[in-house]
Design a protein around this motif. Structure first.
Motif, short mmCIF file in Angstrom:
data_model
loop_
_atom_site.label_atom_id
_atom_site.label_comp_id
_atom_site.label_asym_id
_atom_site.label_seq_id
_atom_site.Cartn_x
_atom_site.Cartn_y
_atom_site.Cartn_z
N MET A 70 39.48 -8.77 -56.43
CA MET A 70 40.27 -7.39 -56.28
C MET A 70 40.11 -6.62 -55.12
SD MET A 70 42.98 -6.01 -57.61
CE MET A 70 43.84 -4.32 -57.92
N THR A 71 38.92 -6.61 -54.87
CA THR A 71 38.36 -5.73 -53.33
C THR A 71 38.60 -6.47 -52.30
OG1 THR A 71 36.63 -4.83 -54.84
CG2 THR A 71 36.36 -4.50 -52.23
N HIS A 72 38.40 -7.90 -52.13
CA HIS A 72 38.92 -8.65 -51.04
C HIS A 72 40.40 -8.57 -50.95
CE1 HIS A 72 38.84 -11.67 -48.03
NE2 HIS A 72 39.72 -12.22 -48.57
N GLU A 73 41.41 -8.51 -51.81
CA GLU A 73 42.77 -8.47 -51.76
C GLU A 73 42.95 -7.08 -50.97
OE1 GLU A 73 46.80 -8.11 -54.28
OE2 GLU A 73 45.08 -9.79 -54.95
N LEU A 74 42.38 -5.85 -51.74
CA LEU A 74 42.84 -4.70 -51.19
C LEU A 74 42.07 -4.59 -49.75
CD1 LEU A 74 41.33 -2.28 -54.17
CD2 LEU A 74 43.70 -2.67 -53.46
N LYS A 75 40.97 -4.98 -49.23
CA LYS A 75 40.31 -5.03 -47.97
C LYS A 75 41.57 -5.72 -47.16
CE LYS A 75 36.99 -6.53 -44.84
NZ LYS A 75 35.61 -7.21 -44.96
N SER A 76 42.20 -6.94 -47.22
CA SER A 76 42.89 -7.47 -46.57
C SER A 76 44.31 -6.81 -46.58
CB SER A 76 43.37 -8.92 -47.34
OG SER A 76 42.43 -9.56 -47.20
N GLU A 77 44.98 -6.24 -47.40
CA GLU A 77 46.14 -5.47 -47.52
C GLU A 77 45.73 -3.95 -46.47
OE1 GLU A 77 47.18 -4.17 -51.36
OE2 GLU A 77 47.60 -6.61 -51.92
N ALA A 78 44.73 -3.45 -46.69
CA ALA A 78 44.51 -2.49 -45.61
C ALA A 78 44.21 -2.69 -44.44
CB ALA A 78 43.23 -1.52 -46.31
N LEU A 79 43.47 -3.78 -44.13
CA LEU A 79 43.60 -4.19 -42.77
C LEU A 79 44.90 -4.59 -42.18
CD1 LEU A 79 40.06 -6.32 -42.80
CD2 LEU A 79 40.56 -4.27 -41.54
N ALA A 80 45.42 -5.25 -42.68
CA ALA A 80 46.74 -5.71 -42.23
C ALA A 80 47.72 -4.51 -41.91
CB ALA A 80 47.48 -6.55 -43.36
N ALA A 81 47.65 -3.52 -42.80
CA ALA A 81 48.41 -2.32 -42.51
C ALA A 81 47.77 -1.43 -41.27
CB ALA A 81 48.39 -1.34 -43.81
N TRP A 82 46.61 -1.62 -41.10
CA TRP A 82 45.86 -1.04 -40.07
C TRP A 82 46.21 -1.79 -38.66
CZ3 TRP A 82 42.86 -1.78 -35.80
CH2 TRP A 82 42.11 -0.62 -35.28
N TYR A 83 46.24 -3.00 -38.58
CA TYR A 83 46.56 -3.76 -37.57
C TYR A 83 48.18 -3.57 -37.13
CZ TYR A 83 41.89 -5.66 -36.50
OH TYR A 83 40.72 -5.91 -36.46
N LYS A 84 48.76 -3.64 -38.22
CA LYS A 84 50.31 -3.73 -38.03
C LYS A 84 50.48 -2.13 -37.37
CE LYS A 84 55.01 -3.54 -40.01
NZ LYS A 84 55.86 -2.93 -40.84
N LEU A 85 49.97 -0.97 -37.77
CA LEU A 85 50.07 0.31 -37.16
C LEU A 85 49.58 0.36 -35.82
CD1 LEU A 85 50.96 3.53 -37.31
CD2 LEU A 85 48.50 3.64 -38.13
N LEU A 86 48.51 -0.39 -35.41
CA LEU A 86 47.99 -0.50 -34.14
C LEU A 86 49.13 -1.41 -33.26
CD1 LEU A 86 45.57 -0.60 -32.07
CD2 LEU A 86 44.97 -2.83 -32.89
N SER A 87 49.72 -2.23 -33.79
CA SER A 87 50.84 -2.95 -32.90
C SER A 87 51.99 -2.66 -32.92
CB SER A 87 50.71 -4.80 -33.16
OG SER A 87 51.06 -4.60 -34.61
N GLU A 88 52.47 -1.65 -33.93
CA GLU A 88 53.76 -1.37 -34.06
C GLU A 88 53.79 0.29 -34.58
OE1 GLU A 88 56.14 -3.74 -36.75
OE2 GLU A 88 55.17 -5.76 -35.80
N PRO A 89 53.44 1.00 -33.65
CA PRO A 89 53.49 2.75 -34.22
C PRO A 89 54.91 2.68 -34.82
CG PRO A 89 53.25 2.13 -32.08
CD PRO A 89 53.28 1.04 -32.41
N GLU A 90 54.62 4.07 -35.58
CA GLU A 90 55.93 4.22 -36.36
C GLU A 90 56.81 4.97 -35.37
OE1 GLU A 90 54.71 6.86 -39.73
OE2 GLU A 90 53.46 5.16 -40.53
N ILE A 91 58.00 4.98 -35.75
CA ILE A 91 59.27 5.69 -34.93
C ILE A 91 58.68 7.22 -34.71
CG2 ILE A 91 61.36 6.50 -34.70
CD1 ILE A 91 62.21 3.90 -36.23
N ARG A 92 58.61 7.77 -33.65
CA ARG A 92 58.42 9.06 -33.12
C ARG A 92 57.09 9.24 -33.09
NH1 ARG A 92 63.27 10.56 -36.38
NH2 ARG A 92 64.92 10.71 -34.76
#
Length: 73
Positions: free
Chosen positions: A1-23
């Motif tokens: 479970m922790t590995h899955e949470l880590k993977s999801e959190a890192l994926a979200a972090w890298y998405k924000l790094l490459s694609e900032p939210e509008i405005r």
């Protein structure tokens, strides 16, 4: 479970790094990236080495964004 949470959190972090939210300007993006890295470390999903790596990447992205503003991009 922790590995899955880590993977999801890192994926979200890298998405924000490459694609900032509008405005979201560079400072807002940087702040959110740091908050997310802090939260992952606080929850025990990443260790201090991984945290430093994420903070370093956020800093590089922020520097590049600020540098680009000065060049008229």
């Amino acid at each position: 479970m922790t590995h899955e949470l880590k993977s999801e959190a890192l994926a979200a972090w890298y998405k924000l790094l490459s694609e900032p939210e509008i405005r979201m300007d560079a400072q807002d993006q940087y702040d959110e990236l740091l908050k997310a890295a802090d939260e992952m470390e606080r929850k025990g999903l990443i260790g201090s080495d991984e945290w430093r790596n994420l903070v370093r990447k956020a800093g590089v992205a922020f520097s590049e964004a600020i540098e680009g503003v000065g060049r008229g991009t």
